[in-house]
Design a protein around this motif. Structure first.
Motif, mmCIF file in Angstrom:
data_model
loop_
_atom_site.group_PDB
_atom_site.id
_atom_site.type_symbol
_atom_site.label_atom_id
_atom_site.label_comp_id
_atom_site.label_asym_id
_atom_site.label_seq_id
_atom_site.Cartn_x
_atom_site.Cartn_y
_atom_site.Cartn_z
ATOM 1 N N ALA A 34 0.624 -1.153 -0.227
ATOM 2 C CA ALA A 34 0.066 -0.477 -0.228
ATOM 3 C C ALA A 34 0.684 0.705 -0.422
ATOM 4 O O ALA A 34 0.452 2.270 -0.560
ATOM 5 C CB ALA A 34 -0.978 0.095 0.969
ATOM 6 N N LEU A 35 2.214 1.382 0.799
ATOM 7 C CA LEU A 35 3.022 2.150 1.289
ATOM 8 C C LEU A 35 3.261 2.455 -0.851
ATOM 9 O O LEU A 35 4.212 4.218 -0.505
ATOM 10 C CB LEU A 35 3.817 2.011 1.373
ATOM 11 C CG LEU A 35 3.061 2.576 3.102
ATOM 12 C CD1 LEU A 35 4.368 1.776 3.778
ATOM 13 C CD2 LEU A 35 2.736 3.823 3.437
ATOM 14 N N ILE A 36 4.150 1.731 -1.731
ATOM 15 C CA ILE A 36 4.382 1.564 -3.187
ATOM 16 C C ILE A 36 3.682 2.928 -4.022
ATOM 17 O O ILE A 36 4.977 3.802 -4.511
ATOM 18 C CB ILE A 36 4.131 -0.201 -3.843
ATOM 19 C CG1 ILE A 36 4.961 -0.520 -2.933
ATOM 20 C CG2 ILE A 36 4.475 0.804 -5.147
ATOM 21 C CD1 ILE A 36 5.319 -1.789 -3.521
ATOM 22 N N PRO A 37 2.828 3.183 -4.246
ATOM 23 C CA PRO A 37 2.063 4.506 -4.926
ATOM 24 C C PRO A 37 1.697 5.372 -4.014
ATOM 25 O O PRO A 37 2.117 6.166 -4.678
ATOM 26 C CB PRO A 37 -0.066 3.294 -4.488
ATOM 27 C CG PRO A 37 -0.136 1.906 -4.304
ATOM 28 C CD PRO A 37 1.142 1.956 -3.321
ATOM 29 N N VAL A 38 1.933 5.406 -3.111
ATOM 30 C CA VAL A 38 2.247 6.453 -1.880
ATOM 31 C C VAL A 38 3.155 7.350 -2.411
ATOM 32 O O VAL A 38 3.871 7.943 -3.054
ATOM 33 C CB VAL A 38 1.560 6.480 -0.638
ATOM 34 C CG1 VAL A 38 2.293 8.196 0.117
ATOM 35 C CG2 VAL A 38 0.523 6.341 -0.350
ATOM 36 N N SER A 39 4.026 6.562 -2.421
ATOM 37 C CA SER A 39 5.818 6.848 -2.852
ATOM 38 C C SER A 39 5.487 7.188 -4.175
ATOM 39 O O SER A 39 6.618 8.221 -4.208
ATOM 40 C CB SER A 39 6.639 5.913 -2.135
ATOM 41 O OG SER A 39 8.158 6.253 -2.755
ATOM 42 N N SER A 40 5.446 6.607 -4.854
ATOM 43 C CA SER A 40 5.277 7.014 -6.544
ATOM 44 C C SER A 40 4.623 8.115 -6.409
ATOM 45 O O SER A 40 5.347 8.271 -7.752
ATOM 46 C CB SER A 40 4.676 5.779 -6.838
ATOM 47 O OG SER A 40 5.156 4.514 -7.097
ATOM 48 N N ALA A 91 7.229 7.713 3.478
ATOM 49 C CA ALA A 91 6.914 7.125 3.045
ATOM 50 C C ALA A 91 8.178 5.628 2.161
ATOM 51 O O ALA A 91 8.252 4.548 2.811
ATOM 52 C CB ALA A 91 6.074 7.066 1.652
ATOM 53 N N ASP A 92 9.151 6.085 1.554
ATOM 54 C CA ASP A 92 9.679 5.036 1.142
ATOM 55 C C ASP A 92 10.727 5.255 2.870
ATOM 56 O O ASP A 92 10.812 3.699 2.586
ATOM 57 C CB ASP A 92 10.992 5.892 0.533
ATOM 58 C CG ASP A 92 10.910 6.863 -0.690
ATOM 59 O OD1 ASP A 92 9.947 5.651 -1.451
ATOM 60 O OD2 ASP A 92 11.685 7.662 -1.347
ATOM 61 N N ALA A 93 11.099 5.570 4.045
ATOM 62 C CA ALA A 93 11.994 5.518 4.659
ATOM 63 C C ALA A 93 11.112 3.488 5.558
ATOM 64 O O ALA A 93 11.742 2.957 5.753
ATOM 65 C CB ALA A 93 12.011 6.345 6.180
ATOM 66 N N PHE A 94 9.088 4.101 5.715
ATOM 67 C CA PHE A 94 8.677 3.352 6.565
ATOM 68 C C PHE A 94 8.961 1.858 6.212
ATOM 69 O O PHE A 94 8.790 0.922 5.942
ATOM 70 C CB PHE A 94 7.539 3.820 6.942
ATOM 71 C CG PHE A 94 6.761 2.881 7.312
ATOM 72 C CD1 PHE A 94 6.983 2.712 8.661
ATOM 73 C CD2 PHE A 94 4.992 2.438 7.021
ATOM 74 C CE1 PHE A 94 6.033 2.190 9.979
ATOM 75 C CE2 PHE A 94 4.761 1.652 7.902
ATOM 76 C CZ PHE A 94 4.558 1.736 9.413
ATOM 77 N N TYR A 95 8.049 2.154 4.189
ATOM 78 C CA TYR A 95 8.222 1.012 3.164
ATOM 79 C C TYR A 95 9.799 -0.319 3.401
ATOM 80 O O TYR A 95 9.235 -1.088 3.519
ATOM 81 C CB TYR A 95 8.154 1.910 2.072
ATOM 82 C CG TYR A 95 8.343 1.009 1.422
ATOM 83 C CD1 TYR A 95 7.378 -0.323 0.477
ATOM 84 C CD2 TYR A 95 9.511 1.055 0.402
ATOM 85 C CE1 TYR A 95 7.620 -1.348 -0.211
ATOM 86 C CE2 TYR A 95 9.875 0.060 -1.111
ATOM 87 C CZ TYR A 95 9.616 -0.488 -1.727
ATOM 88 O OH TYR A 95 9.573 -2.317 -2.293
#
Length: 628
Positions: A34-40, A91-95
């Motif tokens: 779910a965090l991948i689209p946020v980061s993108s 988002a990247d760090a948490f992901y």
């Protein structure tokens, strides 16, 4: 065709292993996905903010030579960009953090599952596969697989998603420039495909070489005393270096292909920027392209090729995993022993066993018998389908409370009987009935509660004497361990050790004598509370003092248990209820000691040789040599 079929089976075997583990970690995995689209999305907005700042603020302000009317707009864009950057970093760090933690948990679970499977493999597997190769599958192969499954697959998914979002935004900004860029994409795809097969081939050779080197190293370490005794250290070192060199060469080849692929992708990125600049120059001069769009477009190209470059690196990781899969998949597809019975039945059976008893008595002597009868009916067996028959129609029976001795020359098939009975090997012809049930249909854990074996070669673990007797088995407490040691007379030397039953045994039992190790092995078998005990050449290499202690314990076993003894001492043979004489895979004589001696056949000749071997040595003699 065969290779593709094997690969498909390996993938199916791996999926059966991984699926329950993925379900266990599904919450963490879903959060990561779910965090991948946020980061993108955050990565997508920053260049677009730059485009707005140039086209809506910087260019108009430059034309008017006055920034003040656009200051508020500029501060808003800068503030939004800062918020987007911070959110993107978070988002990247948490992901990444969550993905790495999930990956480590997944690797640990997979390694435990594979190790559990190695514990349930038939014992015959370890006769043909070096321990080092199995160790490689549980350690480095699982590490490579876990790295791919935990981080590689999701990272590749994230890279593809980011590349597609950047490409979509570029179409939105200027479809003509995007078409120019798309002319370069097939080149990247061809490069990745070209190097993918070569990287996988080198990784496969690398996994094989590492497995061989680890197996060879394990064997050398296990036999280090022999190597040093015969001065073979230099030869062993050279052999290991040859295997290690093959691994290093394969690793260097894979690193070379990986580096070349990365450099070519980097070069294609530069080429793409040059092509876009060349085409955009005309648009800028004609007024069909704004400076903000060009700057944002160049930024998107740079960002799009970052996941493309990372994707190319993930391809190498994936190929390493595929090579490891070829190793692990073969192990996962091996047939196991029969499944364990219901847990409730096993617990009830253990609870039904008595736990009382005094030192010197058989621990937990059976009020509820677990063993009733054993029948071999025309059993034939060969180790290989094209090999020589080892057993040729062997038939005999054994009932509870009886003692059976098996004698014969080396290679007559005595030990093979025990290997079949303990299901170290299967594939026999005929029938082996244990308590009226076919042996191959009895679950492995129940078979272990029916039969205990005392082998000639004793393996002791690095740990306490108590652990080596009980082996941490459920229902075998400290009292049962001490009663078992007393039953076989092992407590006499154990209590003299520093710490007694808590004395720490060195690896391989190096700080104990051969006789002491054998007594611990006897105590281990007795502690299992089984009704049937098999003695496989159990006193053939002990000193005379230890032998007398063991023979006293064997006499107790003959009275309290059902015993099968691969005969090695005349005293053991004489007192057996029945003696089987084997020769060339068949039973040539059977009966009591008196009956067989009266017949004057093969057995009488064997006894003559045993008498000579066990006779006290004369003056100048080297000493009695036990017969196998």
């Amino acid at each position: 065709m065969k290779a593709s079929t094997a690969a498909a089976r390996n993938r199916a075997a791996l999926w059966s292993l991984v699926r329950p583990l993925l379900l266990r970690h599904r919450v963490k995995i879903l959060v990561s996905v779910a965090l991948i689209p946020v980061s993108s999305l955050m990565a997508l907005l920053v260049p677009y903010m730059t485009k707005l700042a140039i086209d809506d603020v910087i260019v108009p302000a430059s034309a008017a030579h006055d920034l003040e009317p656009y200051a508020t707009h500029l501060l808003l864009l800068v503030g939004l960009s800062l918020v987007v950057v911070v959110l993107g970093y978070l988002a990247d760090a948490f992901y990444v953090s969550l993905l790495q933690r999930t990956g480590q948990s997944l690797i640990a679970d997979m390694r435990a599952r594979v190790y559990e499977r190695t514990l349930r493999l038939p014992r015959s597997y370890y006769d043909t596969h070096p321990i080092g190769t199995v160790l490689t599958r549980v350690t480095s192969d699982m590490e490579a697989l876990g790295e791919s499954l935990a981080t590689g697959v999701l990272s590749m998914f994230a890279d593809v998603l980011k590349a597609l979002t950047f490409l979509g935004m570029m179409f939105f900004l200027n479809w003509r420039l995007t078409l120019v860029l798309l002319g370069v994409i097939p080149v990247v795809a061809v490069l990745i495909k070209f190097f993918q097969s070569r990287i996988r081939a080198t990784f496969f050779v690398s996994r094989q070489a590492l497995s061989e080197a680890t197996g060879f190293l394990q064997e050398c370490l296990a036999g280090m005393k022999t190597l040093q005794l015969f001065g073979a250290e230099r030869k062993a070192l050279q052999a290991f270096m040859d295997r290690n060199r093959r691994f290093v060469d394969a690793q260097n080849s894979s690193n070379y292909y990986d580096a070349v692929m990365f450099s070519l992708v980097e070069g294609v990125t530069t080429l793409s920027l040059a092509l876009v600049l060349w085409y955009a120059a005309g648009g800028l001069l004609a007024g069909t392209l704004t400076l903000g769009v060009l700057v944002a477009f160049m930024e998107y190209i740079q960002r799009m090729f970052v996941p493309v470059r990372e994707f190319s690196q993930q391809v190498a990781i994936l190929q390493r995993a595929m090579a490891a899969l070829d190793h692990v998949g073969d192990l996962l597809r091996l047939p196991l022993d029969p499944a364990e019975p219901a847990q409730g039945a096993a617990i009830a059976e253990r609870a039904a066993r008595p736990s009382g008893g005094e030192p010197g008595e058989a621990p937990a002597a059976g009020e509820i018998p677990l063993f009733e009868s054993l029948v071999f009916d025309r059993v034939r067996f060969r180790y290989r389908a094209d090999g020589q028959a080892i057993l040729k129609g062997v038939s005999f029976s054994l009932r509870r409370g009886e003692t059976l001795a098996v004698v014969g020359a080396t290679g007559s098939g005595k030990s093979t009987l025990i290997k079949l009975l303990t299901r170290a090997y299967s594939g026999y012809e005929g029938s082996i009935l244990l308590n009226g049930q076919e042996l191959r249909d009895i679950p492995a854990d129940r078979l272990g509660r029916l039969i205990s074996v005392v082998h000639q070669g004793v393996f002791l673990y690095q740990g306490s004497v108590a652990f080596n007797i009980g082996l941490g088995r459920e229902g075998i407490g400290r009292d049962a361990i001490e009663r078992s040691a007393a039953y076989v007379n092992a407590d006499r030397f154990i209590r003299q050790l520093d710490g007694g039953f808590d004395f720490r045994i060195a690896p391989g039992g190096a700080n104990l004598s051969a006789g002491q190790c054998q007594l611990i092995s006897f105590a281990r078998a007795v502690a299992a509370h089984t009704e049937l005990i098999v003695l496989d050449e159990a006193t053939s290499s002990v000193d005379s003092m230890t032998e007398s202690l063991i023979q006293e314990a064997v006499g107790r076993l003959y009275e309290d248990k059902t015993v099968i003894a691969i005969a090695h001492r005349l005293s053991t043979i004489r007192s057996a209820d029945n003696i089987l004489v084997m020769d060339q895979g068949g039973i040539v004589e059977s009966g009591t000691h008196e009956q067989l001696m009266a017949a004057g056949g093969v057995y009488a000749g064997l006894v003559g040789r045993l008498d000579a071997a066990e006779a006290p040595p004369g003056p100048g003699a080297a000493g009695a040599q036990p017969s196998a």
